[in-house]
Structure formats: C-alpha cells, structure tokens
Design a protein around this motif. Structure first.
Motif, PDB file in Angstrom:
ATOM      1  N   LEU A  53       4.412  54.559  23.182  1.00  0.00           N
ATOM      2  CA  LEU A  53       3.977  53.311  24.473  1.00  0.00           C
ATOM      3  C   LEU A  53       5.132  53.048  25.152  1.00  0.00           C
ATOM      4  O   LEU A  53       4.860  52.339  25.721  1.00  0.00           O
ATOM      5  CB  LEU A  53       3.945  51.976  23.121  1.00  0.00           C
ATOM      6  N   ALA A  54       6.934  53.440  24.550  1.00  0.00           N
ATOM      7  CA  ALA A  54       7.491  53.017  25.136  1.00  0.00           C
ATOM      8  C   ALA A  54       7.571  53.833  26.585  1.00  0.00           C
ATOM      9  O   ALA A  54       7.813  52.890  27.596  1.00  0.00           O
ATOM     10  CB  ALA A  54       8.798  53.624  24.862  1.00  0.00           C
ATOM     11  N   THR A  57       4.808  52.392  28.877  1.00  0.00           N
ATOM     12  CA  THR A  57       5.389  50.812  28.917  1.00  0.00           C
ATOM     13  C   THR A  57       6.254  51.196  30.781  1.00  0.00           C
ATOM     14  O   THR A  57       5.309  50.645  31.753  1.00  0.00           O
ATOM     15  CB  THR A  57       5.791  49.843  28.532  1.00  0.00           C
ATOM     16  N   ARG A  58       6.565  52.251  30.073  1.00  0.00           N
ATOM     17  CA  ARG A  58       7.579  52.111  31.964  1.00  0.00           C
ATOM     18  C   ARG A  58       7.380  53.012  32.591  1.00  0.00           C
ATOM     19  O   ARG A  58       7.052  52.109  33.975  1.00  0.00           O
ATOM     20  CB  ARG A  58       9.068  53.825  31.223  1.00  0.00           C
ATOM     21  N   LEU A  61       5.025  49.943  34.653  1.00  0.00           N
ATOM     22  CA  LEU A  61       6.213  49.029  35.052  1.00  0.00           C
ATOM     23  C   LEU A  61       6.485  49.404  36.520  1.00  0.00           C
ATOM     24  O   LEU A  61       6.685  49.288  37.341  1.00  0.00           O
ATOM     25  CB  LEU A  61       7.149  48.387  34.349  1.00  0.00           C
ATOM     26  N   LEU A 133       6.186  46.914  20.247  1.00  0.00           N
ATOM     27  CA  LEU A 133       4.758  47.417  21.053  1.00  0.00           C
ATOM     28  C   LEU A 133       6.695  45.931  22.454  1.00  0.00           C
ATOM     29  O   LEU A 133       6.609  46.309  23.518  1.00  0.00           O
ATOM     30  CB  LEU A 133       3.895  46.832  21.203  1.00  0.00           C
ATOM     31  N   ASP A 136       9.819  47.044  23.328  1.00  0.00           N
ATOM     32  CA  ASP A 136       9.648  47.665  24.205  1.00  0.00           C
ATOM     33  C   ASP A 136       9.219  47.719  25.773  1.00  0.00           C
ATOM     34  O   ASP A 136       9.617  48.121  26.460  1.00  0.00           O
ATOM     35  CB  ASP A 136       8.030  48.983  23.658  1.00  0.00           C
ATOM     36  N   ILE A 137       8.815  46.524  25.700  1.00  0.00           N
ATOM     37  CA  ILE A 137       8.390  46.189  26.619  1.00  0.00           C
ATOM     38  C   ILE A 137       9.786  45.318  27.527  1.00  0.00           C
ATOM     39  O   ILE A 137      10.383  45.465  28.457  1.00  0.00           O
ATOM     40  CB  ILE A 137       6.894  44.707  26.996  1.00  0.00           C
ATOM     41  N   SER A 140      11.875  48.067  28.344  1.00  0.00           N
ATOM     42  CA  SER A 140      11.501  49.131  29.475  1.00  0.00           C
ATOM     43  C   SER A 140      11.759  48.439  30.647  1.00  0.00           C
ATOM     44  O   SER A 140      11.684  49.162  31.365  1.00  0.00           O
ATOM     45  CB  SER A 140       9.752  49.171  29.386  1.00  0.00           C
TER      46      SER A 140
END
Length: 236
Positions: A53-54, A57-58, A61, A133, A136-137, A140
């Motif tokens: 998920l990380a 997410t990266r 973005l 999560l 992670d945001i 990220s």
C-alpha cells in the motif's frame, strides 16, 4: 536510449533509492509494531500488504504532482501561521503518530493481557491495515516531496520507489522479529515514532526541524541500545 547511458541518471536513481529506504525505515517500524498485535499467522501478510500500500500510495502521489503542488497553497491562518493542505495532512498524521505510539508504550508497560481482554474484539486485520494506510499517506507525502526535489524524471522516481519497497519487504521480517525479541528496542522504536510525530507537527506549523538532527539522535540511541544488548548478552 541516451538517457540510460547518462551517468547522472544512474547516480540520481541510486541516491534517491537510498533516501527512500532511509525514509521508509520509520514506516517499517510502525507497520511491524501494528502488525505484532495480530495473530502470528496474519502478521507477515499485514506487513507485506502495508508496504505494498505504501508503494502504490507513493506512485499514485507521483502521478498527482499537480495536486501536491496545490497543497502548499494556504487555506487559512492561525496565530499568523498559514496552514495549507499539506500542513493539515502533516498535523493530523503527526498527532495520530504521537497518540498511537504513546498508547502502544502504555500498553507495553502496563501489560498486554488486560489490554487484550478489553480490546481484543476491536483489533482486527482490517483495523490494522486501515491504520497503516493512514500513516502510509503521511510518510508517502514526505517521500514524494523528497523525490521531486531530487530529479525531474518521473520514471526515476517510480523506479526508486519500487526498488526501495522491494528492499523494505526483504528487511521487514528481520526488523519485526528483532523488535519483538527485545522489548526495550520496541519502546525505543515507539519513542522514535513520537519524535517523528513531533517533527511532523512542527513541519505542519512551519517550524522546520533539520532531519539530520533527528537521524543523528536516532542513530545515537540505537548505538547505545545495541551496546546495552551486547553487554546483557555477555553477562548471561
């Protein structure tokens, strides 16, 4: 093809990958600590899913750079401090990290049995993944801002993110096992997360704390703890 033979491109890729790994260590620690509250059969799956998920997410973005650039525009001001969308994300993430780490330290010091009996129903795989999560945001966002400052090539950023997450996946199990085997290391790791949370809150309030100070403090504390573990091992 010329870009692949450019020395500067490979230097940027290797440097950015190394930076992404360094920036991801706190992410691994947080994921490892959260997943340790799950049954042992689900911990590895939670770590792998959290890091996946990380990565996504990266990358997401990175493909939304225009939106990220808009996040720095002030939304409102409090006590003469302008607050942007990025600042709000850092503030919320930092406060969540401080609160969660403090709660985990409390549970570790007060004992797990009572806590497990009271909140066992609330701890679920989905709950843990949701918390991962959220952070992670935040992590990220910091990672992507670093990537944007290093290079203008999107493919280099994405490649560095994928390579760094691959390394973190390989290391996550060892780091998690080491933290679980040594309770004092777990407390130290949680203290690092509080420190990072405070740094995020400071960044959100336009108070910049040089990361070199943070990393030096963490490295010094880790060195002292490793020496203590070595002395303890010899005494046994």
């Amino acid at each position: 093809m010329e870009i692949l033979t450019d020395y500067n491109v490979w230097v940027a890729l290797l440097t950015l990958t190394a930076l992404e790994i360094v920036l991801g260590i706190d992410n691994i620690i947080f994921i490892s600590i959260l997943s340790s509250r799950l049954p042992s059969s689900q911990q590895k799956k939670a770590r792998q899913l959290g890091l996946a998920l990380a990565m996504f997410t990266r990358i997401l973005l990175l493909f939304s750079l225009s939106i990220i650039m808009q996040l720095v525009s002030p939304l409102f001001s409090v006590a003469n401090v302008e607050i942007s969308g990025r600042d709000l994300i850092l503030l919320i993430g930092g406060l969540f990290l401080i609160g969660k780490s403090t709660t985990e330290i409390h549970h570790k010091l007060e004992g797990e049995s009572e806590h497990s009996a009271e909140t066992g129903k609330a701890i679920s795989f989905g709950n843990v993944i949701f918390q991962i999560l959220l952070l992670d945001i935040v992590f990220s966002l910091d990672s992507v801002i670093t990537a944007v400052g290093m290079t203008n090539h999107l493919w280099i950023m994405i490649t560095a993110v994928i390579l760094s997450v691959g390394v973190m996946l390989a290391l996550s199990g060892s780091i998690s096992d080491f933290v679980d085997r040594h309770p004092t290391v777990k407390i130290l790791a949680l203290s690092f997360l509080i420190l990072i949370g405070m740094a995020l809150v400071g960044e959100g309030l336009d108070f910049h704390i040089p990361k070199g100070y943070i990393y030096f403090s963490m490295a010094f504390s880790i060195t002292v703890e490793l020496l203590n573990l070595q002395l303890k091992k010899k005494s046994k």
